[in-house]
Enzyme design. Sequence first.
Site, PDB file in Angstrom:
ATOM      1  N   ASN A   7     -41.828  10.178  33.394  1.00 59.33           N
ATOM      2  CA  ASN A   7     -40.637  11.090  33.611  1.00 59.33           C
ATOM      3  C   ASN A   7     -41.269  12.592  33.366  1.00 59.33           C
ATOM      4  OD1 ASN A   7     -38.483  12.717  33.569  1.00 59.33           O
ATOM      5  ND2 ASN A   7     -37.440  12.049  31.680  1.00 59.33           N
ATOM      6  N   LYS A   9     -39.729  15.199  33.854  1.00 60.70           N
ATOM      7  CA  LYS A   9     -38.632  16.363  33.596  1.00 60.70           C
ATOM      8  C   LYS A   9     -39.014  17.478  34.610  1.00 60.70           C
ATOM      9  CE  LYS A   9     -39.030  14.138  28.927  1.00 60.70           C
ATOM     10  NZ  LYS A   9     -38.677  13.957  27.591  1.00 60.70           N
ATOM     11  N   HIS A  85     -30.478  10.374  30.801  1.00 66.38           N
ATOM     12  CA  HIS A  85     -31.439  10.701  29.786  1.00 66.38           C
ATOM     13  C   HIS A  85     -30.775  11.754  28.835  1.00 66.38           C
ATOM     14  CE1 HIS A  85     -34.922  12.594  28.303  1.00 66.38           C
ATOM     15  NE2 HIS A  85     -35.664  11.541  28.586  1.00 66.38           N
ATOM     16  N   GLU A  87     -31.595  14.091  27.642  1.00 62.06           N
ATOM     17  CA  GLU A  87     -31.560  15.707  28.054  1.00 62.06           C
ATOM     18  C   GLU A  87     -30.267  15.955  28.718  1.00 62.06           C
ATOM     19  OE1 GLU A  87     -35.691  15.943  28.995  1.00 62.06           O
ATOM     20  OE2 GLU A  87     -36.187  15.316  26.766  1.00 62.06           O
ATOM     21  N   GLU A 152     -34.736   5.058  24.416  1.00 57.66           N
ATOM     22  CA  GLU A 152     -35.244   6.297  23.820  1.00 57.66           C
ATOM     23  C   GLU A 152     -34.608   6.992  22.603  1.00 57.66           C
ATOM     24  OE1 GLU A 152     -37.647   8.295  27.240  1.00 57.66           O
ATOM     25  OE2 GLU A 152     -35.849   8.980  27.311  1.00 57.66           O
ATOM     26  N   GLY A 158     -40.538  13.858  22.381  1.00 59.95           N
ATOM     27  CA  GLY A 158     -41.390  15.210  22.520  1.00 59.95           C
ATOM     28  C   GLY A 158     -41.663  15.485  21.234  1.00 59.95           C
ATOM     29  N   SER A 194     -42.479   9.727  22.808  1.00 67.14           N
ATOM     30  CA  SER A 194     -43.935  10.072  22.331  1.00 67.14           C
ATOM     31  C   SER A 194     -44.667   8.903  22.591  1.00 67.14           C
ATOM     32  CB  SER A 194     -43.767  10.394  20.720  1.00 67.14           C
ATOM     33  OG  SER A 194     -43.150  11.588  20.736  1.00 67.14           O
TER      34      SER A 194
HETATM   35  P1  13P Z   1     -42.104  12.137  25.578  1.00 66.54           P
HETATM   36  O1  13P Z   1     -43.040  11.030  26.025  1.00 66.54           O
HETATM   37  O2  13P Z   1     -42.803  13.552  26.002  1.00 66.54           O
HETATM   38  O3  13P Z   1     -41.691  11.981  24.133  1.00 66.54           O
HETATM   39  O4  13P Z   1     -40.845  12.126  26.458  1.00 66.54           O
HETATM   40  C1  13P Z   1     -40.286  10.804  26.442  1.00 66.54           C
HETATM   41  C2  13P Z   1     -38.945  10.991  27.547  1.00 66.54           C
HETATM   42  O5  13P Z   1     -37.972  11.440  27.181  1.00 66.54           O
HETATM   43  C3  13P Z   1     -39.202  10.114  28.757  1.00 66.54           C
HETATM   44  O6  13P Z   1     -38.292  10.015  29.474  1.00 66.54           O
END
Ligand code: 13P
Length: 233
Positions: A7, A9, A85, A87, A152, A158, A194
């Site tokens: 992903n 982002k 997601h 976010e 997640e 993150g 992560s």
């Molecule tokens: P990270 O791997 O950067 O923690 O992000 C996870 C994520 O949100 C994948 O959709």
Amino acid sequence: MKYVIGNWKMNGNMAEKDSLLKSLKNVRTDNKVVICLPFTLLCGNTFGITIGAQDISEHTNGAYTGDISGAMLIESDVKYVLVGHSERRFYHHETNDIVKAKATAAIQNKIIPIICVGETADEKNAGRTMSVVKKMVLESVPKSGNYIIAYEPRWAIGKGVTPSANEITAVHETIFKTLRGIKKENTPVIYGGSVDAGNAGTIANLPHVDGLLIGRASLKSDTLLPIIKTIKE
Ligand code: 13P
């Protein structure tokens, strides 16, 4: 076969996308690798790599400024789309109802939705992880069609921290049982938050873990390729 889904982002540009997809082209793996790109990077050469989007409109077409429909995604050869997601749920106030409508729109366009669920730190600390995740799954999945669930935990995204192996196993088992309750026990359930080359192999081989959803480590081949290679088929 495990899913290894990146992903991106809101990161990257055309040159970086070309570079990563080209590097993936030469990797021999039985894992299913998918890179979910920002909308502007969905066109152009995919070098034979499966690409996904990060959002889809629940509407077919019309006056929805800034939104992208399933039919538009198909024109870019998109096969998967992330929906709900954390976010999107947090910054864009997407509810389970909206996530369900988006997942339904994806399925109608023959795009496989990756439906994201996960608890906040407060919910975890209050001992509510299982009930929160179960409710999110039941309220976010479409009535019919195939989809993937991504667990997640919001507090792990993150942050460089992951739940313990036991915690991941317990949540994935809860999701599996929840899906079995609606006769969808064959649904793949993947873990995100992560993930890196150091923990990918262990997490991907836990019971009821069918793959990984990877943020930061999916941006560059020197962090993504070791993850793909470390996962046993
Ligand atoms: P990270 O791997 O950067 O923690 O992000 C996870 C994520 O949100 C994948 O959709």
